[in-house]
Design a protein around this motif. Structure first.
Motif, PDB file in Angstrom:
ATOM      1  N   ALA A  69      13.864  44.280 -45.326  1.00 15.71           N
ATOM      2  CA  ALA A  69      12.724  44.184 -44.528  1.00 15.71           C
ATOM      3  C   ALA A  69      12.482  42.728 -44.153  1.00 15.71           C
ATOM      4  CB  ALA A  69      11.733  44.849 -44.893  1.00 15.71           C
ATOM      5  N   GLY A  70      13.469  41.684 -44.083  1.00 17.73           N
ATOM      6  CA  GLY A  70      13.275  40.413 -43.751  1.00 17.73           C
ATOM      7  C   GLY A  70      13.280  40.411 -42.110  1.00 17.73           C
ATOM      8  N   ALA A  71      13.437  39.299 -41.499  1.00 17.35           N
ATOM      9  CA  ALA A  71      13.350  39.118 -40.275  1.00 17.35           C
ATOM     10  C   ALA A  71      14.476  40.050 -39.417  1.00 17.35           C
ATOM     11  CB  ALA A  71      14.019  37.735 -39.890  1.00 17.35           C
ATOM     12  N   TRP A  72      15.754  40.174 -39.826  1.00 18.49           N
ATOM     13  CA  TRP A  72      16.600  40.949 -39.094  1.00 18.49           C
ATOM     14  C   TRP A  72      16.516  42.527 -39.299  1.00 18.49           C
ATOM     15  CZ3 TRP A  72      18.462  40.926 -34.899  1.00 18.49           C
ATOM     16  CH2 TRP A  72      19.916  41.462 -34.460  1.00 18.49           C
ATOM     17  N   ARG A  76      12.785  45.307 -51.737  1.00 13.84           N
ATOM     18  CA  ARG A  76      12.343  45.106 -52.920  1.00 13.84           C
ATOM     19  C   ARG A  76      10.747  45.164 -53.082  1.00 13.84           C
ATOM     20  NH1 ARG A  76      15.695  40.214 -54.771  1.00 13.84           N
ATOM     21  NH2 ARG A  76      14.759  39.219 -52.941  1.00 13.84           N
ATOM     22  N   GLN A  77       9.966  44.806 -51.940  1.00 17.68           N
ATOM     23  CA  GLN A  77       8.629  44.675 -52.169  1.00 17.68           C
ATOM     24  C   GLN A  77       7.890  45.977 -51.798  1.00 17.68           C
ATOM     25  OE1 GLN A  77       9.787  41.204 -50.902  1.00 17.68           O
ATOM     26  NE2 GLN A  77       9.569  40.867 -53.135  1.00 17.68           N
ATOM     27  N   SER A 127      20.270  39.750 -47.403  1.00 18.96           N
ATOM     28  CA  SER A 127      20.803  38.662 -47.767  1.00 18.96           C
ATOM     29  C   SER A 127      21.949  38.623 -48.376  1.00 18.96           C
ATOM     30  CB  SER A 127      20.031  37.494 -48.156  1.00 18.96           C
ATOM     31  OG  SER A 127      19.152  37.312 -47.722  1.00 18.96           O
ATOM     32  N   THR A 163      25.042  41.653 -42.385  1.00 22.60           N
ATOM     33  CA  THR A 163      24.590  40.569 -43.148  1.00 22.60           C
ATOM     34  C   THR A 163      25.766  39.623 -42.644  1.00 22.60           C
ATOM     35  OG1 THR A 163      24.109  41.726 -45.117  1.00 22.60           O
ATOM     36  CG2 THR A 163      24.774  39.540 -45.532  1.00 22.60           C
ATOM     37  N   LYS A 164      25.611  38.296 -42.623  1.00 24.49           N
ATOM     38  CA  LYS A 164      26.463  37.293 -42.133  1.00 24.49           C
ATOM     39  C   LYS A 164      26.707  36.264 -43.198  1.00 24.49           C
ATOM     40  CE  LYS A 164      25.363  37.387 -37.346  1.00 24.49           C
ATOM     41  NZ  LYS A 164      24.662  36.701 -36.161  1.00 24.49           N
ATOM     42  N   ASN A 189      22.255  36.602 -31.925  1.00 25.64           N
ATOM     43  CA  ASN A 189      21.036  37.567 -32.133  1.00 25.64           C
ATOM     44  C   ASN A 189      20.158  36.981 -32.848  1.00 25.64           C
ATOM     45  OD1 ASN A 189      23.081  40.655 -32.614  1.00 25.64           O
ATOM     46  ND2 ASN A 189      22.428  39.738 -30.734  1.00 25.64           N
ATOM     47  N   SER A 216      16.838  36.482 -34.248  1.00 22.08           N
ATOM     48  CA  SER A 216      15.730  37.700 -34.407  1.00 22.08           C
ATOM     49  C   SER A 216      14.401  37.501 -33.579  1.00 22.08           C
ATOM     50  CB  SER A 216      15.688  38.111 -35.547  1.00 22.08           C
ATOM     51  OG  SER A 216      15.154  37.116 -36.452  1.00 22.08           O
ATOM     52  N   ARG A 272      18.181  29.103 -38.652  1.00 24.73           N
ATOM     53  CA  ARG A 272      17.794  28.502 -39.790  1.00 24.73           C
ATOM     54  C   ARG A 272      18.867  27.427 -40.472  1.00 24.73           C
ATOM     55  NH1 ARG A 272      16.425  33.972 -41.418  1.00 24.73           N
ATOM     56  NH2 ARG A 272      18.341  34.054 -40.653  1.00 24.73           N
ATOM     57  N   THR A 287      16.590  33.171 -44.696  1.00 20.12           N
ATOM     58  CA  THR A 287      17.719  32.921 -45.296  1.00 20.12           C
ATOM     59  C   THR A 287      18.660  31.761 -44.346  1.00 20.12           C
ATOM     60  OG1 THR A 287      17.797  34.904 -46.137  1.00 20.12           O
ATOM     61  CG2 THR A 287      19.675  33.829 -46.392  1.00 20.12           C
ATOM     62  N   GLU A 301      22.659  31.335 -44.593  1.00 20.72           N
ATOM     63  CA  GLU A 301      23.624  31.819 -45.288  1.00 20.72           C
ATOM     64  C   GLU A 301      24.797  30.587 -45.299  1.00 20.72           C
ATOM     65  OE1 GLU A 301      23.796  34.434 -46.959  1.00 20.72           O
ATOM     66  OE2 GLU A 301      22.872  36.283 -46.042  1.00 20.72           O
TER      67      GLU A 301
HETATM   68  N1  LIG Z   1      17.273  36.454 -38.747  1.00 19.83           N
HETATM   69  C1  LIG Z   1      18.337  36.318 -37.731  1.00 19.83           C
HETATM   70  O1  LIG Z   1      18.107  36.041 -36.556  1.00 19.83           O
HETATM   71  C2  LIG Z   1      19.480  36.999 -38.279  1.00 19.83           C
HETATM   72  C3  LIG Z   1      19.982  37.042 -39.474  1.00 19.83           C
HETATM   73  N2  LIG Z   1      21.161  37.776 -39.636  1.00 19.83           N
HETATM   74  C4  LIG Z   1      21.447  37.947 -41.031  1.00 19.83           C
HETATM   75  O2  LIG Z   1      21.059  38.977 -41.512  1.00 19.83           O
HETATM   76  C5  LIG Z   1      20.769  38.690 -43.041  1.00 19.83           C
HETATM   77  C6  LIG Z   1      19.406  38.467 -43.530  1.00 19.83           C
HETATM   78  O3  LIG Z   1      18.763  37.661 -42.665  1.00 19.83           O
HETATM   79  P1  LIG Z   1      17.226  37.640 -42.560  1.00 19.83           P
HETATM   80  O4  LIG Z   1      16.352  38.740 -42.281  1.00 19.83           O
HETATM   81  O5  LIG Z   1      16.983  36.807 -41.381  1.00 19.83           O
HETATM   82  O6  LIG Z   1      16.586  36.951 -43.653  1.00 19.83           O
HETATM   83  P2  LIG Z   1      15.241  37.008 -44.612  1.00 19.83           P
HETATM   84  O7  LIG Z   1      15.374  35.960 -45.288  1.00 19.83           O
HETATM   85  O8  LIG Z   1      14.110  37.108 -43.427  1.00 19.83           O
HETATM   86  O9  LIG Z   1      15.272  38.439 -45.426  1.00 19.83           O
HETATM   87  C7  LIG Z   1      16.199  38.571 -46.360  1.00 19.83           C
HETATM   88  C8  LIG Z   1      16.310  40.125 -46.857  1.00 19.83           C
HETATM   89  O10 LIG Z   1      17.041  40.085 -47.740  1.00 19.83           O
HETATM   90  C9  LIG Z   1      16.558  40.804 -48.993  1.00 19.83           C
HETATM   91  N3  LIG Z   1      17.099  40.238 -50.257  1.00 19.83           N
HETATM   92  C10 LIG Z   1      17.450  39.159 -50.417  1.00 19.83           C
HETATM   93  N4  LIG Z   1      17.894  38.973 -51.793  1.00 19.83           N
HETATM   94  C11 LIG Z   1      18.135  40.188 -52.214  1.00 19.83           C
HETATM   95  C12 LIG Z   1      18.562  40.789 -53.383  1.00 19.83           C
HETATM   96  N5  LIG Z   1      19.237  39.993 -54.318  1.00 19.83           N
HETATM   97  N6  LIG Z   1      18.640  42.080 -53.436  1.00 19.83           N
HETATM   98  C13 LIG Z   1      18.048  42.962 -52.506  1.00 19.83           C
HETATM   99  N7  LIG Z   1      17.387  42.415 -51.374  1.00 19.83           N
HETATM  100  C14 LIG Z   1      17.649  41.015 -51.037  1.00 19.83           C
HETATM  101  C15 LIG Z   1      15.206  40.496 -48.813  1.00 19.83           C
HETATM  102  O11 LIG Z   1      14.401  41.334 -49.654  1.00 19.83           O
HETATM  103  P3  LIG Z   1      12.694  41.039 -50.147  1.00 19.83           P
HETATM  104  O12 LIG Z   1      12.083  41.218 -48.889  1.00 19.83           O
HETATM  105  O13 LIG Z   1      12.929  42.247 -51.139  1.00 19.83           O
HETATM  106  O14 LIG Z   1      12.731  39.556 -50.931  1.00 19.83           O
HETATM  107  C16 LIG Z   1      14.909  40.447 -47.313  1.00 19.83           C
HETATM  108  O15 LIG Z   1      14.845  41.731 -46.743  1.00 19.83           O
HETATM  109  C17 LIG Z   1      21.521  37.387 -43.233  1.00 19.83           C
HETATM  110  O16 LIG Z   1      22.773  37.421 -43.946  1.00 19.83           O
HETATM  111  C18 LIG Z   1      21.647  36.635 -41.863  1.00 19.83           C
HETATM  112  O17 LIG Z   1      22.554  35.923 -41.802  1.00 19.83           O
HETATM  113  C19 LIG Z   1      22.103  38.304 -38.733  1.00 19.83           C
HETATM  114  C20 LIG Z   1      21.584  38.335 -37.268  1.00 19.83           C
HETATM  115  C21 LIG Z   1      20.646  37.585 -36.977  1.00 19.83           C
END
Ligand SMILES: NC(=O)C1=CN([C@@H]2O[C@H](COP(=O)(O)OP(=O)(O)OC[C@H]3O[C@@H](n4cnc5c(N)ncnc54)[C@H](OP(=O)(O)O)[C@@H]3O)[C@@H](O)[C@H]2O)C=CC1
Ligand SMILES: O=C(CO)COP(=O)(O)O
Length: 307
Positions: free
Chosen positions: A10-13, A33-34, A54, A80-81, A111, A113, A228, A252, A254
């Motif tokens: 449930a991060g940005a993407w 996880r939250q 991530s 994931t990237k 993309n 986000s 980022r 993140t 990456e």
């Molecule tokens: N943001 C963007 O514009 C884009 C991102 N991406 C890719 O998407 C992926 C996520 O990016 P983004 O959403 O921006 O990152 P964020 O940092 O916003 O979110 C990361 C997510 O990954 C989860 N996470 C991290 N570590 C773990 C773990 N050990 N176990 C379980 N869950 C974990 C986090 O969970 P929790 O909330 O529980 O900590 C959170 O939901 C990356 O690989 C990024 O390269 C791809 C295209 C666009």
């Protein structure tokens, strides 16, 4: 047709993709996880399980999903990237290894986000060895604001999105040092050549890198302060340490981990990666941004190979 979709992360993407699917009237359950929902409840009976977590969490989460109840028809989508630090596998290779009888689809493209969340137009690619599965995912996300193309080279699409993150760090350094438009064009163009060279060894098709998930994502990420990875490079050029930058970064980057994995691959497979090597040395504080630039500019002269 309404689909039941589990989105992991449930991060940005993950949140942005969940909103795109909901806007098309799909039933979306989001896991993090939250959150309040258990992984078991989120993936139960899902027709699509999309992972947007991530890289560092992908292997463990894939194993946890394996112990949940999954329908044999479930399609896995990975957004994931990154590359796994232990095995150097891509996320789709991890999902396919854990779920060998399921279709795996890679979703990747230019993309950022934050722009998509604002309703700005964007395009992406969904790639799979199983065209029908890619078409299902295409229908789930396609809209007047999000144009989705299918592709049959999942590893190529995935590596385009992963390898450009290292070039985005380099581009941030280039802009942070105010090296100008010529330098940036040279960096991004030679960056694409380097991406193709690595990608071909890792099993991608060259032409995939000229599409949205390759050149498209490279252009978006290397030119946007919303990235980022770009921010990491830009702030390194201003003299901040990596630890300081990562402490205040929203989300993140990456490329930091990817760069380390690529150096491992470079040594094992003897692939020349000059830009990646300088980004790695910069992240490891072995060179300053200015020294990294000099190292690249003063390499042996040579013809302009494109691969
Ligand atoms: N943001 C963007 O514009 C884009 C991102 N991406 C890719 O998407 C992926 C996520 O990016 P983004 O959403 O921006 O990152 P964020 O940092 O916003 O979110 C990361 C997510 O990954 C989860 N996470 C991290 N570590 C773990 C773990 N050990 N176990 C379980 N869950 C974990 C986090 O969970 P929790 O909330 O529980 O900590 C959170 O939901 C990356 O690989 C990024 O390269 C791809 C295209 C666009
Ligand atoms: O992959 C992205 C855009 O396509 C997002 O880039 P960052 O991870 O650098 O923010």
């Amino acid at each position: 047709m309404t689909k039941t979709i589990a989105i992991l992360g449930a991060g940005a993407w993950g949140t942005t993709l969940a909103n795109l699917a909901r806007a098309n009237d799909h039933q979306v359950r989001l896991w993090s996880r939250q959150g309040d929902l258990s992984l078991e409840d989120v993936v139960k009976n899902a027709e699509i399980v999309l992972c947007a977590i991530s890289m560092k969490g992908v292997q463990d989460v894939a194993l946890s999903v394996k112990s949940c109840q999954i329908s044999p028809q479930t399609i896995f989508v990975t957004a994931t990237k990154g590359l796994d630090a232990k095995t150097t596998r891509t996320p789709s290779q991890i999902w396919q290894t854990e779920f060998p009888d399921h279709s795996v689809v890679v979703l990747s493209g230019p993309n950022l986000s934050e722009e998509i969340s604002q309703g700005l137009p964007a395009a992406t690619v969904v790639a799979s060895k199983n065209t029908a599965a890619a078409q299902v995912v295409q229908q789930v996300f396609s809209s007047g604001r999000f144009r989705v193309y299918t592709n049959s080279d999942p590893v190529g699409v995935e590596l385009g999105g992963t390898l450009k993150n290292v070039m985005a760090i380099a581009s941030g350094v280039c802009d942070g040092l105010h090296l100008g438009t010529n330098a940036k064009a040279a960096l991004v163009t030679r960056g694409l050549t380097e991406i193709i060279r690595i990608g071909k060894v890792l099993g991608a098709k060259t032409e995939t890198f000229y599409g949205l998930s390759g050149l498209g994502d490279l252009l978006a990420t290397c030119n946007s302060p919303l990235s980022r990875n770009y921010q990491v490079g830009y702030q390194l050029a201003s003299g901040k340490t990596l630890t300081e930058i990562l402490a205040s970064l929203p989300g993140t980057a990456e490329g930091v981990n990817t760069c380390q994995v690529l150096m491992q691959i470079s040594q094992e497979q003897n692939i020349t990666m000059p830009i990646t090597e300088q980004v790695y040395r910069l992240l490891e504080t072995q060179v300053t941004p200015k020294q990294a630039l000099d190292e690249l500019m003063l390499r042996d002269t040579k013809p302009e190979y494109h691969q």
